[in-house]
Motif scaffolding. Structure first.
Motif, short mmCIF file in Angstrom:
data_model
loop_
_atom_site.label_atom_id
_atom_site.label_comp_id
_atom_site.label_asym_id
_atom_site.label_seq_id
_atom_site.Cartn_x
_atom_site.Cartn_y
_atom_site.Cartn_z
N GLU A 168 7.54 11.37 21.19
CA GLU A 168 7.36 9.95 20.86
C GLU A 168 6.31 9.28 21.73
O GLU A 168 5.80 8.20 21.40
N VAL A 169 5.96 9.95 22.87
CA VAL A 169 4.91 9.42 23.76
C VAL A 169 3.53 9.85 23.27
O VAL A 169 2.51 9.23 23.62
N ALA A 170 3.45 10.87 22.44
CA ALA A 170 2.17 11.46 22.01
C ALA A 170 1.25 10.46 21.32
O ALA A 170 0.03 10.50 21.54
N PRO A 171 1.71 9.54 20.44
CA PRO A 171 0.78 8.62 19.78
C PRO A 171 -0.05 7.77 20.74
O PRO A 171 -1.16 7.36 20.41
N LEU A 172 0.46 7.52 21.94
CA LEU A 172 -0.32 6.78 22.94
C LEU A 172 -1.00 7.73 23.92
O LEU A 172 -2.15 7.48 24.33
N LEU A 176 -5.40 8.62 24.69
CA LEU A 176 -5.87 8.43 26.06
C LEU A 176 -6.41 9.75 26.64
O LEU A 176 -7.41 9.74 27.36
N MET A 177 -5.78 10.87 26.32
CA MET A 177 -6.25 12.17 26.79
C MET A 177 -7.63 12.48 26.23
O MET A 177 -8.52 12.96 26.95
N ILE A 178 -7.82 12.21 24.93
CA ILE A 178 -9.11 12.50 24.29
C ILE A 178 -10.21 11.63 24.89
O ILE A 178 -11.31 12.10 25.22
N GLY A 223 -3.24 16.85 30.50
CA GLY A 223 -2.92 15.44 30.28
C GLY A 223 -1.57 15.24 29.66
O GLY A 223 -0.96 14.16 29.79
N ALA A 224 -1.04 16.27 29.01
CA ALA A 224 0.29 16.17 28.41
C ALA A 224 1.37 16.03 29.47
O ALA A 224 2.48 15.57 29.18
N LEU A 230 -0.91 7.37 34.81
CA LEU A 230 -1.88 8.27 35.46
C LEU A 230 -3.06 8.55 34.53
O LEU A 230 -4.20 8.69 34.99
N LEU A 231 -2.82 8.63 33.22
CA LEU A 231 -3.92 8.78 32.26
C LEU A 231 -4.83 7.54 32.29
O LEU A 231 -6.06 7.66 32.18
#
Length: 381
Positions: A168-172, A176-178, A223-224, A230-231
């Protein structure tokens, strides 16, 4: 163990959170995000001067890279001698290789400290270095687009954190990682573009590949395991670095261009310009006392040569007094082989003898004094 890192990092974050919490509210996620961003800017601002020294040091190392290659080739079989000569060369150019790595090395403790402080914001903790229990709860409950800024896709077994996958954190987190990976690549690309091709080596090529491709790819993979906060730090850090590089590199380029223009102007001022005319009101160079101008010397030489030629070819009565091998005295007598003879008129020093009459001696004609001798011009009369 590393409290000497954790306390300063948490204190800077606490100060900025107080500032933006006063504007947006202490429990607002924007106040925490801006606190993290300005924590990054504060640290990078402190490291600005070392960064400038790093860039100048790298520029100098690229300038004398051909000399380094010569030393490496010359002492290829003697590593100790090669290292000694390299140190001498670096001292001559005022370069410290460790100085170019200092800003990068100083950022590592900040990253470690911030990572630890952000992960220590856990529900139920009484404090977190400079933050009290109320501020810890404020961070834990701060949400951006419905996602807690302290969460990560996977906490990777961090103490007190679940190592389950929180998709559920992945959409944000993934956007940011990309963006952070792209910013890392652009920063490295901008730095590599400044390198001098003459200074390229195998080690340089390897480092370029690491910074251009491996590090950005590492941000995508690892980044995951980074919390959202931190991101944001990573993204702000790369954004600052990119802007700082453009500013510092532009300043150095202008300084070098100005230096080249000054050197060119200095050379142009020293070199005579072809066909240059005297400026209006400019006075000619005055000769030294007792020295004739060059034009007068040349004119006098030409007159003496013409006079000598006319006296030997068609008019023997006009002979330069300077062509005589003896000295002409004030009474008009010319000394030749120790014998004095009178000419038709007295000769004055520096003027041609007048009269031109052939002196008679027992009915025989005699040439005037100096006739048939070599003149100063080297011709026979």
């Amino acid at each position: 163990m590393l409290d000497f890192i954790y306390y300063p990092v948490s204190f800077i974050l606490w100060c900025w959170h107080k500032v933006f919490g006063f504007v947006f509210g202490p429990d607002n996620a924007i106040a925490w995000i801006l606190g993290i961003v300005f924590l990054t800017f504060t640290v990078r601002g402190i490291l600005f001067k070392p960064f400038v020294k790093q860039v100048r040091s790298m520029k100098k190392m690229q300038d004398f890279a051909p000399e380094v290659k010569k030393l490496q080739k010359k002492y290829a079989n003697d590593r100790q001698k090669q290292a000694t000569e390299m140190r001498k060369l670096q001292q001559e150019h005022g370069v410290n290789p460790l100085g170019s790595c200092l800003p990068m090395l100083l950022q590592i403790p900040v990253f470690i400290g911030l990572n630890w402080v952000l992960r220590n914001f856990q529900e139920g903790r009484p404090d977190n270095y400079f933050f009290d229990a109320a501020e810890v709860d404020s961070y834990v409950n701060a949400k951006l687009f419905g996602i807690n800024i302290g969460d990560a896709i996977n906490h990777f077994g961090f103490a007190g954190q679940s190592d389950e996958w929180n998709w559920e954190v992945a959409p944000l987190a993934i956007p940011l990682m990309i963006i952070a990976a792209i910013a890392t690549h652009l920063t490295a690309r901008h730095s590599v573009a400044r390198q001098n091709p003459a200074s390229a080596s195998q080690q340089t090529a390897m480092m370029n590949k690491l910074t251009l491709y491996i590090f950005p790819f590492g941000v995508l993979i690892f980044g995951a395991f980074f919390p959202i906060g931190l991101l944001i730090y990573w993204l702000a850090n790369n954004g600052w670095t990119l802007g700082q590089q453009r500013l510092v590199y532009g300043r150095i380029d202008r300084e070098e261009e100005q230096k080249k223009l000054e050197e060119k102007e200095k050379r142009d001022n020293l070199a005579p310009k072809p066909g240059q005319k005297p400026k209006a009101g400019q006075k000619p160079n005055k000769p030294q006392p007792g020295q004739k101008p060059a034009t007068q010397n040349k004119q006098a030489s030409d007159e003496a040569s013409d006079s000598a030629e006319s006296g030997s070819e068609g008019d023997p009565g006009k002979v330069s007094a300077q062509s005589s091998t003896g000295n002409t005295n004030g009474s008009g007598t010319s000394q030749k082989n120790g014998t004095s003879q009178k000419s038709g008129s007295s000769a004055k020093s520096g003027n041609s003898a007048k009269g031109g009459a052939w002196a008679k001696n027992g009915g025989n004609k005699q040439r005037p004094a100096g006739q048939g001798k070599k003149s100063k011009g080297g011709k026979r009369r």
